[in-house]
Every structure is written in structure tokens, then in C-alpha cells.
Design an enzyme around this catalytic site. Sequence first.
Site, PDB file in Angstrom:
ATOM      1  CE  LYS A  70       8.145  -1.318   1.856  1.00 15.32           C
ATOM      2  NZ  LYS A  70       6.897  -1.813   2.606  1.00 15.32           N
ATOM      3  CG  ASP A 106       3.154  -4.295   2.119  1.00 18.46           C
ATOM      4  OD1 ASP A 106       3.894  -5.364   2.055  1.00 18.46           O
ATOM      5  OD2 ASP A 106       3.691  -3.361   2.389  1.00 18.46           O
TER       6      ASP A 106
END
Length: 288
Positions: A70, A106
Site C-alpha cells: 500500500k 478506506d
Amino acid sequence: MIGGKTQVLGVIGHPVGHTSSPAMQNAAIAALGLDYVYAAFPVRPEDLSQAIAGIRALNFRGLNVTVPHKVGVMPLLDEISPEARAIGAVNTIDHREGRLIGHNTDAFGVMQSLRLDGGLETLPARVALLGAGGAARAILYGLLQRPEVEHLALLNRTPEKAAALAADLDPDGRRVFPGALDEKAGELLHQAGLLINATAIGMSPHPDASPLPDPSCLHAGMVVLDIVYNPLETLLLRQARQAGARPVDGLGMLARQGARAFALWTGVEPPVEVMRAAALERLGKSSP
Ligand code: ATR
């Protein structure tokens, strides 16, 4: 049916075999009858730049990015959304007109879940967030976008990490108050109208663990969201239910961050309930 015009989506990670994203995304693709397919690609860290070049060469439509890529993927992309830049991590790549754009869905996922699964149109003025890792960082970013949140207690086993995260996202120190997640945090926790667990505590194979030193801080009128979704009802959520608080499981956030990625790639809002059900079924199959 996969055909000559089918567009390819997927997730890269290492390992990636346990991800529920293919089940969720393919369920949404099937429900809408779109010409896409979504697969999981295990990519070793040393192969990451070749994998990203592969998106361009093979003309993939987009990818999700999971652990451990990520952060490492960021310098390999053409553009990073302001949100992903602030969160410091990318979980979705949108391949658009030859450019690779990094997003992070997210924070959107958790904020949508609080609104639609937790019934919070506006957030309470006092919030407690447990944890100081990558998940906590994305959630903290989302919470700080909401002006009604006045006092955010950021509590972590290692308080130094909470202090560093608070200094990073709230440099003036006006809204985020970092501290240790221990017995002394009871009063702070009790005062919160919203409590979010962003640690891994309570996850299988340790379902008998709760991040709270003492569950007596839970009370009616509180919303409690746990990012852990395996088991679906964690000990924390059971304690919340028993105390009369409103429990929100982590599957809503998972499905909603996936739905946001799906909408970026396809331009179509997917059926979140279908995605949630697919993730739940996948979870049942993957549990021991
Ligand atoms: P993620 O990306 O899922 O957030 P992470 O960055 O490794 O994962 O962060 C894990 C978080 O869970 C941290 O806040 C960690 O606390 P520390 O900073 O003190 O390590 C917390 N955590 C994990 N296991 C824990 C445990 N057994 N007890 C207390 N906190 C725990």
C-alpha cells in the site's frame, strides 16, 4: 462470460490467497451484468514495479492494493489523490487514459458505514479511536474531515505511536488527544459517543480478546464499530450489544471501501448488500 472485450480488475498483495475482494467484486459484476473480471495476483515486493508496469502493458482497468504494497506502490503511480496522499497509502489504482491514479477508499468506507450501518448522520462531538497503525490512520483522516468531531481520543498500546499519528494529522493538537490504551483510559472511553476499534485485537484465532481494559465504559447511546470482521461479532461488539450500545461490524466498512473502488473503475454504483453477502459467504468458507 469472459470474452474479447472483458476488462480486467484485480488485487495485488503478498500473500493474497485469503482476500475476500474477488468474491465481493465478482458478485457485484455478476449482479450488474457488466463485462469485467476480478482476480487475485500474488506479487512479491521485489516484483512490484514490474507488476505496476504490467497494468499499463496489459491494459488492466484497475487494481486493489493490499499488504504489503500500500505504501511501496505510491512512487510507481502517475498521480495520487489528495486523500491517499494524506493517508499515506493507496488501496485502489484507477487506470485512466493511460495514467495510473492512486486512491484510498478506506476512509470513505468507514464514514459510509458509520452513516448507513451505524445510523450516524452526524458524528458525536466526542470520539475514541483505538489503534495507531495503517487502518487507524485512514479512519482518523476520515473523522477529521467532519467538523462536528471536537474531541478525538486516540488510544494505543504504544502511546508514542498514537502521539506521532496525532501530530501528523492534527498538527495544531486542537482535536486529537493521544494516549495509552490502559485502565486509566476508562473515563475518556466512557465519554465518547462513538468508539472505533482499529486494532487487530479480537481477530481469529484470538476471539476471546477485547481491546478494552474494562467493558464498563460501554453504555446505551454509544455506537461501537469494530474493523475486525472475523469473527463477525467480536467480543467487543458482544460487550457493546450487552451494554445497550449499537454495534457495527467490520464487514460494512470492507464492503463499502470495495464498492467505492468498483464505482471508480466502472462508473456504476454497485449493490453493497450483494458485496457484503459475498464477503460473508467467503468468510464462512475460509474459517477453520
Ligand atoms: P493495520 O494496518 O491493520 O492497522 P498495523 O499497522 O500493524 O496494522 O497496526 C496494528 C495496530 O493494532 C496497532 O495500533 C497495534 O498497537 P501497537 O502500535 O502498540 O503495536 C495494535 N495491536 C495489534 N495487536 C495488539 C495487541 N495484542 N494488543 C494491543 N494492541 C495491538
